[in-house]
Design a protein around this motif. Structure first.
Motif, PDB file in Angstrom:
ATOM      1  N   LYS A 115       9.589  -2.332   3.166  1.00  0.00           N
ATOM      2  CA  LYS A 115       8.251  -1.758   3.051  1.00  0.00           C
ATOM      3  C   LYS A 115       7.389  -2.374   4.155  1.00  0.00           C
ATOM      4  CE  LYS A 115       6.195  -1.458  -1.001  1.00  0.00           C
ATOM      5  NZ  LYS A 115       5.457  -1.872  -2.241  1.00  0.00           N
TER       6      LYS A 115
ATOM      7  N   TYR B 249       3.741  -2.593   6.104  1.00  0.00           N
ATOM      8  CA  TYR B 249       2.303  -2.327   6.046  1.00  0.00           C
ATOM      9  C   TYR B 249       1.786  -2.148   7.472  1.00  0.00           C
ATOM     10  CZ  TYR B 249       2.535  -3.985   1.213  1.00  0.00           C
ATOM     11  OH  TYR B 249       2.838  -4.129  -0.121  1.00  0.00           O
TER      12      TYR B 249
ATOM     13  N   ASP C  83      -0.984   4.254   5.058  1.00  0.00           N
ATOM     14  CA  ASP C  83      -0.168   4.038   3.866  1.00  0.00           C
ATOM     15  C   ASP C  83       1.059   3.188   4.211  1.00  0.00           C
ATOM     16  OD1 ASP C  83      -1.803   5.577   2.224  1.00  0.00           O
ATOM     17  OD2 ASP C  83      -0.780   7.429   2.792  1.00  0.00           O
TER      18      ASP C  83
ATOM     19  N   SER D 243       6.674   7.297   2.032  1.00  0.00           N
ATOM     20  CA  SER D 243       5.818   6.278   1.413  1.00  0.00           C
ATOM     21  C   SER D 243       6.390   5.866   0.065  1.00  0.00           C
ATOM     22  CB  SER D 243       4.402   6.821   1.225  1.00  0.00           C
ATOM     23  OG  SER D 243       3.822   7.140   2.475  1.00  0.00           O
TER      24      SER D 243
ATOM     25  N   ARG E 159       5.289   4.568  -5.935  1.00  0.00           N
ATOM     26  CA  ARG E 159       4.148   4.001  -6.654  1.00  0.00           C
ATOM     27  C   ARG E 159       3.474   2.963  -5.773  1.00  0.00           C
ATOM     28  NH1 ARG E 159       6.522   2.871 -12.785  1.00  0.00           N
ATOM     29  NH2 ARG E 159       7.029   5.047 -13.295  1.00  0.00           N
ATOM     30  N   GLN E 160       2.162   2.965  -5.805  1.00  0.00           N
ATOM     31  CA  GLN E 160       1.403   2.003  -5.012  1.00  0.00           C
ATOM     32  C   GLN E 160       0.898   0.879  -5.904  1.00  0.00           C
ATOM     33  OE1 GLN E 160      -1.673   4.188  -2.980  1.00  0.00           O
ATOM     34  NE2 GLN E 160      -0.279   4.958  -1.405  1.00  0.00           N
ATOM     35  N   THR E 161       1.209  -0.351  -5.494  1.00  0.00           N
ATOM     36  CA  THR E 161       0.729  -1.510  -6.227  1.00  0.00           C
ATOM     37  C   THR E 161      -0.699  -1.839  -5.782  1.00  0.00           C
ATOM     38  OG1 THR E 161       1.526  -3.075  -4.570  1.00  0.00           O
ATOM     39  CG2 THR E 161       3.083  -2.393  -6.285  1.00  0.00           C
TER      40      THR E 161
ATOM     41  N   ASP F  10      -0.551  -2.954  -2.292  1.00  0.00           N
ATOM     42  CA  ASP F  10      -0.453  -1.800  -1.392  1.00  0.00           C
ATOM     43  C   ASP F  10      -1.834  -1.212  -1.114  1.00  0.00           C
ATOM     44  OD1 ASP F  10       2.259  -2.113  -1.418  1.00  0.00           O
ATOM     45  OD2 ASP F  10       2.660  -0.487  -2.823  1.00  0.00           O
ATOM     46  N   ARG F  11      -2.625  -1.068  -2.148  1.00  0.00           N
ATOM     47  CA  ARG F  11      -3.947  -0.445  -2.005  1.00  0.00           C
ATOM     48  C   ARG F  11      -4.879  -1.312  -1.159  1.00  0.00           C
ATOM     49  NH1 ARG F  11      -4.409   3.865  -5.487  1.00  0.00           N
ATOM     50  NH2 ARG F  11      -2.810   3.970  -7.127  1.00  0.00           N
TER      51      ARG F  11
ATOM     52  N   ILE G 223      -3.915  -0.755   2.360  1.00  0.00           N
ATOM     53  CA  ILE G 223      -4.398   0.561   2.795  1.00  0.00           C
ATOM     54  C   ILE G 223      -5.871   0.483   3.185  1.00  0.00           C
ATOM     55  CG2 ILE G 223      -4.923   2.907   2.012  1.00  0.00           C
ATOM     56  CD1 ILE G 223      -2.363   2.743   0.292  1.00  0.00           C
TER      57      ILE G 223
END
Length: 735
Positions: free
Chosen positions: A65, A67, A111, A158, A161-163, A166-167, A170
């Motif tokens: 993953k 970022y 994202d 992507s 699910r976004q943790t 993650d948010r 973003i």
């Protein structure tokens, strides 16, 4: 204890001994038991950390993953730190992007990206020059022990699910993209001060901030956390929340702010102290500021046992402790003390210090806190209404930044050199004693401090030994001849990268590697002036980094082969040289004043090509030396024909060991005992050539090769000396 377990063992054991002696003298059983338990916990944390780092991943493919706000994209080069799925440790990934689409995807995405990378695990490249930045140690201090060379990237989309993390990433990516649309200077200040992101050209724009020792105000730390908490407190005061709810919200937001601001180890100190302070007020624990500082240090060391080896963390903890120790001082005295605390740390890591930095800090810090920071925040806010409204703010930041750049260009930069670690600890200790000692002892401590600085400066700047050094600069040449007491400093070639044809999107920010290799070494041993800079010929791998030397060093004279001054490309490289710097064009019939070498080639004017290479010979440390640039075989034969009887104990092998040089007849005539080969690892030319190596071995010549031994130094005094290599390659090391 961290020093004892992962750093200088002798100093660490000494500090541990002082610590245990102090505990025993207290004669308090509870304190002794608490300290023993704390030491056991810390030792266990260190052992666990080392055990985790010893498990080096070996797979050829990973799902990762990524970022986008943490990636570094410079032309076609991509790097990022991530923890692959099914592993328990982070890795550093390096990739060469295949096309512009891939580049734009990493640059423009906000994202998180799920990617499958294929390639091979790789050890970090070792530091192959003395005092070179050591990537392996740097990442090890952050619990990262391996890297991965990416050969293929497959984008999997992507995450499903976004943790919460993650948010936050973003939001940070969106903020950075937003700042890129602001006027340039406002955007640089906004990302540097708010999100902790530094663009590729950050240091090019912030030369004054670097040279004046003001980088700490751009490192997200205590000042930024205080601003953040003041805003949060004001908002919660308006909402009329209870103390418990305020504390919970503040601690939660601090965690989010830590991630949003880049999560640097230096910032960890400020966040941990802020959290402890909130809990202290809520539960009325009665902790002093020093208690909070100490607790923060212990927690930080448990999380990252080697964190104190990072310069940013050293500055963060040192300055925060200095603030506590000097809380009763006036603003001027406190600022001076804090600057004195940074000096040993900066000298140990950067080797230089500007005498105007104290005065500038006195003036700039209040301006920065009361004007610049609020101005940046205001610019970010009104930029959302209309970019044109931010133009006055951008202009003000330009004026401020240009002023710092101008001041940093004034005389006063002292290239001190790298003081021994023992001296650094002594400087820091005496500075702290100066803050807490009675006035009666202040003069004695000040005198001792000045004596240590002067003594260390003289020890570095007037060494009793001389040296002849071959830098490991990859595919290229760069040599140093330094006489004892620095009576004369001569460089032969500067190194540099050969630029191959590439598309515009593949070209990244231009960086001169000499700044982090040869120039870095020169500054670490206290050299700021080069008496003679000899350029063997025009090729970029020999003189491509010449502009960096002109920018960073005072140069007495630049010496080039006859006719090379007619080469427009080369003359452009030296266009910004100082008026005091002389340009001399030479051939083998000339003797150059103050040059501790004899010129043996060229004899005709040329264009600065390989066959025109300057050949220099010198006597140092009981050995005769011959440096041949990229001279080809006909040139070698011409040289021994024009200078019969020319011999050398040490030969710098021509053209990096190419078979176009090192003619057997030339080797037979010169009779070298030792050969120096400077060539890049896995270079595309196959240097050094097997034919050359066979020729040298047939003549029983010992070989020092930068590919195997890294930087090679001959340290001498009078007519005796010895060779030292950074890497422990077998071939060439002398007994």
């Amino acid at each position: 204890m961290s020093m004892a377990m992962a750093g200088n063992v002798l100093i660490g054991l000494g500090l541990l001994s002082l610590f245990f002696l102090r505990i025993l003298l207290l004669r308090n059983l509870k304190v002794i038991i608490a300290c023993v338990l704390a030491a056991a916990v810390f030792s266990a944390a260190c052992l666990l950390s080392n055990h985790q780092l010893s498990q080096i991943p070996s797979k050829q493919s990973y799902v990762v993953k990524v970022y986008p706000d943490t990636t570094k994209v410079d032309g076609a080069n991509l790097s990022f730190i991530a923890k692959p799925e099914d592993t328990n440790q982070k890795m550093v990934f390096y990739a060469r992007l295949k096309d512009k689409r891939q580049q734009q995807l990493f640059k423009q995405s906000v994202d998180p990206l799920m990617v499958t990378v294929a390639g091979k695990p790789s050890d970090f490249l070792p530091a192959t020059n003395v005092n070179q930045f050591d990537a392996e140690r740097y990442y090890h201090h952050q619990k990262i022990n391996s890297s991965f060379i990416v050969e293929n990237i497959h984008f999997d989309g992507s995450p499903r699910r976004q943790t919460i993390i993650d948010r936050i990433h973003i939001i940070r990516a969106q903020f950075n993209h937003y700042c890129q649309r602001l006027p340039k200077m406002l955007g640089i200040y906004a990302t540097g001060l708010i999100s902790g992101y530094r663009a590729n050209d950050f240091f090019d724009e912030m030369t004054g901030v670097q040279r004046l020792g003001l980088l700490h105000i751009f490192s997200i730390s205590g000042m930024h956390v205080a601003y953040f908490l003041s805003i949060v407190d004001q908002l919660m005061a308006w909402l009329g929340l209870s103390k418990l709810k305020k504390a919970i919200i503040a601690i939660t937001l601090l965690g989010g702010y830590f991630i949003f601001s880049g999560g640097s180890p230096g910032l960890m100190r400020a966040v941990i102290m802020a959290v402890i302070a909130i809990i202290n007020r809520l539960l009325k624990l009665g902790f002093s500021r020093l208690d909070i500082w100490s607790a923060s240090l212990m927690i930080n060391l448990l999380i990252l046992p080697e964190t104190m080896f990072l310069m940013g963390v050293q500055l963060s903890y040192g300055l925060s402790l200095g603030l506590i120790a000097s809380e009763k001082f006036s603003y001027i005295k406190q600022t001076i003390l804090l600057n004195l605390l940074t000096v040993p740390i900066l000298l140990f890591n950067l080797y230089e210090w500007h005498v105007l930095s104290v005065a500038v800090n006195l003036i700039v810090l209040p301006i920065f806190g009361q004007v610049i920071f609020p101005l940046v925040i205001l610019g970010v806010i009104i930029g959302g209404i209309g970019t044109i409204l931010t133009i006055p703010i951008d202009w003000a930041l330009h004026v401020f930044n240009d002023g710092l750049n101008a001041i940093s260009g004034l005389p006063g930069m002292i290239v001190f050199g790298k003081p021994p670690l023992v001296m650094v600890l002594l400087m820091l200790s005496l500075t702290f004693f100066l803050a807490i000692a009675d006035r009666l002892y202040a003069k004695q401590i000040s005198l001792a401090l000045v004596t240590i600085y002067l003594g260390t400066f003289c020890w570095i700047h007037f060494p009793i030994n001389g040296e002849v050094t071959m830098f490991d600069i990859g595919q290229g040449d760069s040599f140093l001849i330094r006489e004892p007491f620095n009576r004369s400093v001569t460089m032969i070639d500067t190194g540099g990268k050969v630029q191959f044809n590439s598309e515009s999107w593949q070209k990244g920010t231009q960086h001169y590697q000499a700044k982090r290799l040869s120039i870095n070494y020169l500054k670490s041993i206290g050299i700021s002036k080069i008496d003679n800079l000899c350029v063997s010929h025009q090729d970029a791998d020999h003189c491509g980094d010449l502009p960096a030397f002109i920018e960073e060093m005072a140069i007495g004279q630049i010496i080039i082969p006859l006719g090379m001054d007619k080469n427009p490309s080369f003359m452009q490289k030296i266009a910004k040289r100082q008026n005091k710097t002389k340009l001399l064009c030479v051939n083998d019939e000339m003797q150059v004043a103050k040059l501790p070498a004899t010129i043996y080639h060229p004899y005709l004017a040329g264009k600065g090509e390989n066959h025109d290479s300057m050949v220099l010979g010198t006597q140092k440390g009981g050995l005769s030396w011959l440096f041949t640039g990229d001279l080809d075989r006909p040139g070698e034969l011409d040289t021994i024909a024009r200078h019969p009887g020319l011999t050398a104990d040490v030969l710098k092998v021509g053209h990096h060991g190419s078979k176009t040089s090192s003619d057997p007849q030339f080797i037979t005539s010169v009779k070298p005992r030792i050969a120096l080969i400077s060539a890049g690892r896995h270079n595309r030319y196959g240097h050094p050539n097997d034919e050359t190596l066979v020729t040298l071995k047939q003549h029983h010549v010992r070989i020092f090769n930068t590919q195997k031994q890294g930087m090679v130094r001959y340290i001498y005094r009078n007519n005796t000396g010895h060779f030292e290599t950074v890497l422990k390659g077998n071939e060439g090391n002398l007994e």
